[in-house]
Design a protein around this motif. Structure first.
Motif, PDB file in Angstrom:
ATOM      1  N   PHE A  83       0.689  -1.353  -0.078  1.00 38.38           N
ATOM      2  CA  PHE A  83      -0.105  -0.045  -0.327  1.00 38.38           C
ATOM      3  C   PHE A  83       1.009   0.717   0.401  1.00 38.38           C
ATOM      4  CE2 PHE A  83      -2.065   3.363   2.688  1.00 38.38           C
ATOM      5  CZ  PHE A  83      -3.223   3.289   1.757  1.00 38.38           C
ATOM      6  N   MET A 103       2.570   2.141  -3.210  1.00 40.39           N
ATOM      7  CA  MET A 103       1.554   2.497  -4.165  1.00 40.39           C
ATOM      8  C   MET A 103       1.029   4.340  -4.244  1.00 40.39           C
ATOM      9  SD  MET A 103       1.242  -0.074  -6.354  1.00 40.39           S
ATOM     10  CE  MET A 103      -0.217   0.645  -7.104  1.00 40.39           C
ATOM     11  N   VAL A 104       1.135   4.238  -2.835  1.00 40.53           N
ATOM     12  CA  VAL A 104       1.328   6.170  -1.782  1.00 40.53           C
ATOM     13  C   VAL A 104       2.019   6.370  -2.809  1.00 40.53           C
ATOM     14  CG1 VAL A 104       0.692   7.133  -0.147  1.00 40.53           C
ATOM     15  CG2 VAL A 104      -1.169   5.565  -0.572  1.00 40.53           C
ATOM     16  N   CYS A 151      -4.035   3.057  -5.185  1.00 38.04           N
ATOM     17  CA  CYS A 151      -3.790   2.237  -4.462  1.00 38.04           C
ATOM     18  C   CYS A 151      -5.168   1.526  -3.993  1.00 38.04           C
ATOM     19  CB  CYS A 151      -3.370   3.542  -3.256  1.00 38.04           C
ATOM     20  SG  CYS A 151      -4.217   4.194  -2.593  1.00 38.04           S
ATOM     21  N   GLU A 201      -4.944  -2.351  -3.195  1.00 42.67           N
ATOM     22  CA  GLU A 201      -4.547  -2.101  -1.993  1.00 42.67           C
ATOM     23  C   GLU A 201      -5.207  -1.918  -0.457  1.00 42.67           C
ATOM     24  OE1 GLU A 201      -1.960  -2.560  -5.447  1.00 42.67           O
ATOM     25  OE2 GLU A 201      -3.409  -0.968  -4.984  1.00 42.67           O
TER      26      GLU A 201
END
Length: 101
Positions: A29, A32-33, A39, A42
């Motif tokens: 997660f 992706m952020v 995200c 996630e």
């Protein structure tokens, strides 16, 4: 600055650091952020894991500032489903973001 999307992520709930799967999912997660790409998947994976593997850690229904909980409460047979995932999001997302779903 978007008041919802630009909020800093809160620290994850302490129990999550003792679970290898939580750490793995939070790391994915976070990547992706950091990459500033979507995200959503996630987020859902972290929430679902919490509901499935840590049901005692899922927060109780929100009693204030939540338009979603009354909607989920109407479907009482879904207590371990979407409503639980909605509440679990509070453990690793800012409130304004967590309560969007």
């Amino acid at each position: 600055m978007d008041p919802i999307e630009d909020q800093p992520l809160p620290p994850p709930a302490p129990f999550m650091f003792g679970c290898d799967e939580c750490v793995r999912l939070l790391r994915a997660f976070g990547e992706m952020v950091t990459a500033d790409v979507g995200c959503f998947t996630e987020q859902l994976a972290v929430a679902r894991h919490i509901v499935d593997d840590h049901p005692g850690e899922v927060p109780p229904p929100h009693t204030r500032n939540c338009d979603r909980c009354p909607h989920y409460a109407a479907y009482a047979d879904d207590r371990g489903g979407l409503w639980a995932e909605h509440r679990a999001r509070d453990l690793f997302l800012p409130e304004a973001v967590a309560r969007l779903l």
